[in-house]
Design an enzyme around this catalytic site. Sequence first.
Site, mmCIF file in Angstrom:
data_model
loop_
_atom_site.group_PDB
_atom_site.id
_atom_site.type_symbol
_atom_site.label_atom_id
_atom_site.label_comp_id
_atom_site.label_asym_id
_atom_site.label_seq_id
_atom_site.Cartn_x
_atom_site.Cartn_y
_atom_site.Cartn_z
ATOM 1 N N HIS A 1 35.863 42.380 33.858
ATOM 2 C CA HIS A 1 34.471 42.769 34.068
ATOM 3 C C HIS A 1 33.818 43.116 32.733
ATOM 4 C CE1 HIS A 1 35.065 43.623 38.602
ATOM 5 N NE2 HIS A 1 34.687 42.385 38.358
ATOM 6 N N HIS B 1 42.859 41.857 38.737
ATOM 7 C CA HIS B 1 42.493 42.553 39.989
ATOM 8 C C HIS B 1 43.269 42.047 41.195
ATOM 9 C CE1 HIS B 1 39.177 44.367 38.046
ATOM 10 N NE2 HIS B 1 38.392 43.330 38.028
ATOM 11 N N CYS C 1 47.773 42.312 37.776
ATOM 12 C CA CYS C 1 48.458 43.412 37.090
ATOM 13 C C CYS C 1 49.619 43.913 37.964
ATOM 14 C CB CYS C 1 47.465 44.552 36.830
ATOM 15 S SG CYS C 1 48.267 45.981 36.107
ATOM 16 N N HIS D 1 34.712 46.111 45.608
ATOM 17 C CA HIS D 1 35.454 45.703 44.410
ATOM 18 C C HIS D 1 36.533 44.681 44.775
ATOM 19 C CE1 HIS D 1 37.983 45.956 40.834
ATOM 20 N NE2 HIS D 1 36.921 46.453 40.219
ATOM 21 N N GLU E 1 39.476 44.127 43.680
ATOM 22 C CA GLU E 1 40.846 44.660 43.850
ATOM 23 C C GLU E 1 41.017 45.220 45.262
ATOM 24 O OE1 GLU E 1 42.107 47.923 41.198
ATOM 25 O OE2 GLU E 1 43.459 48.509 42.807
ATOM 26 N N THR F 1 43.347 51.255 41.813
ATOM 27 C CA THR F 1 44.098 51.713 40.630
ATOM 28 C C THR F 1 43.235 52.440 39.598
ATOM 29 O OG1 THR F 1 43.773 49.519 39.686
ATOM 30 C CG2 THR F 1 45.882 49.925 40.767
ATOM 31 N N CYS G 1 46.666 53.957 38.272
ATOM 32 C CA CYS G 1 47.641 53.584 37.238
ATOM 33 C C CYS G 1 47.588 54.562 36.067
ATOM 34 C CB CYS G 1 47.414 52.149 36.784
ATOM 35 S SG CYS G 1 46.100 52.000 35.601
ATOM 36 N N SER H 1 31.947 46.998 35.648
ATOM 37 C CA SER H 1 33.333 47.464 35.553
ATOM 38 C C SER H 1 33.475 48.827 36.231
ATOM 39 C CB SER H 1 33.717 47.564 34.065
ATOM 40 O OG SER H 1 34.754 48.495 33.901
HETATM 41 FE FE1 F3S Z 1 46.453 47.316 35.569
HETATM 42 FE FE2 F3S Z 1 45.650 49.769 35.350
HETATM 43 FE FE3 F3S Z 1 44.656 47.966 33.804
HETATM 44 S S1 F3S Z 1 46.055 48.679 37.212
HETATM 45 S S2 F3S Z 1 44.654 46.129 35.026
HETATM 46 S S3 F3S Z 1 46.789 48.640 33.824
HETATM 47 S S4 F3S Z 1 43.545 49.642 34.690
#
Ligand code: F3S
Length: 274
Positions: free
Chosen positions: A40, A71, A93, A121, A123, A158, A186, A214
């Site tokens: 994004h 995503h 990811c 979104h 994802e 995430t 994440c 984003s």
């Molecule tokens: Fe993966 Fe976290 Fe980046 S889920 S794409 S490491 S923001």
Amino acid sequence: MKITIAENAGFCYGVMRAISMADEYIKKKGSIYSFGPIIHNPQVVADYEHKGMHVIESIGDANKPVLIRSHGVPSDVYMKMQSKNIKYIDATCPFVKEAQDYVKHLSEEGYSVVIIGDKHHPEVKAHISYADSKAVVINSVDDAKKVNMERIGVISQTTQSVDRFSKIVGELSKHCKELKVYNTICDATKNRQDAASSLAKVSDVMIVIGGRNSANTRRLYEICKHYCDKTYHIETAKEIDNSWFTNAESIGITAGASTPSYIIERVFNYIKEL
Ligand code: F3S
């Protein structure tokens, strides 16, 4: 004037991985499709258009290999690609994949799946597809108040804000008999948010760089704005208004996971020259 770039600003692991997979493929074969923009960030997407990566919005338009971006994609996209014999490079990811696996697992165990995130979104749209029955998407404590289910299984987008995630989970616990929670925010997101909020607390002005589309950049903006009233979201240095820095002694800069380092550097140098 002191200018500080927050730790962990810019490309995350998943984005770097997707970009290097695309680079490697383009180097070998010349061109590839990307199913939706690779990240994004309009500037990066435009650069890649020149390099040979063209964005398609429908998998039916593909007549050459397709890159699946970080995503991820809904499960039926894999089926469509297989049935049409479309070759693909999967740059989803691993942390997104892990969240998809949790959705599947919770759904198989009979939980009503609740996803904390933005239902528009990509994802999140992909996560929904991994639940057997329809997953519910919520994004606020008010949304959580309307939920009423026996057994709830929760995962998060995430890039969700850690603080919002905890508040929503707290509220959900009042609306069910059993609650199973996987915190799928994440580490890259958590570390970036922590560094941005620490910097925002000691800055007179905060600049958040990243695509307007984003989600993680918008989340960073919200977090910084909470601690620093003069927080501005920009995509490039061209959007900076010099008056933002009047009487400012400390300037903080952070950037979303899909912001390349050269854009961060340009912003830093622009402010330094003021
Ligand atoms: Fe993966 Fe976290 Fe980046 S889920 S794409 S490491 S923001």
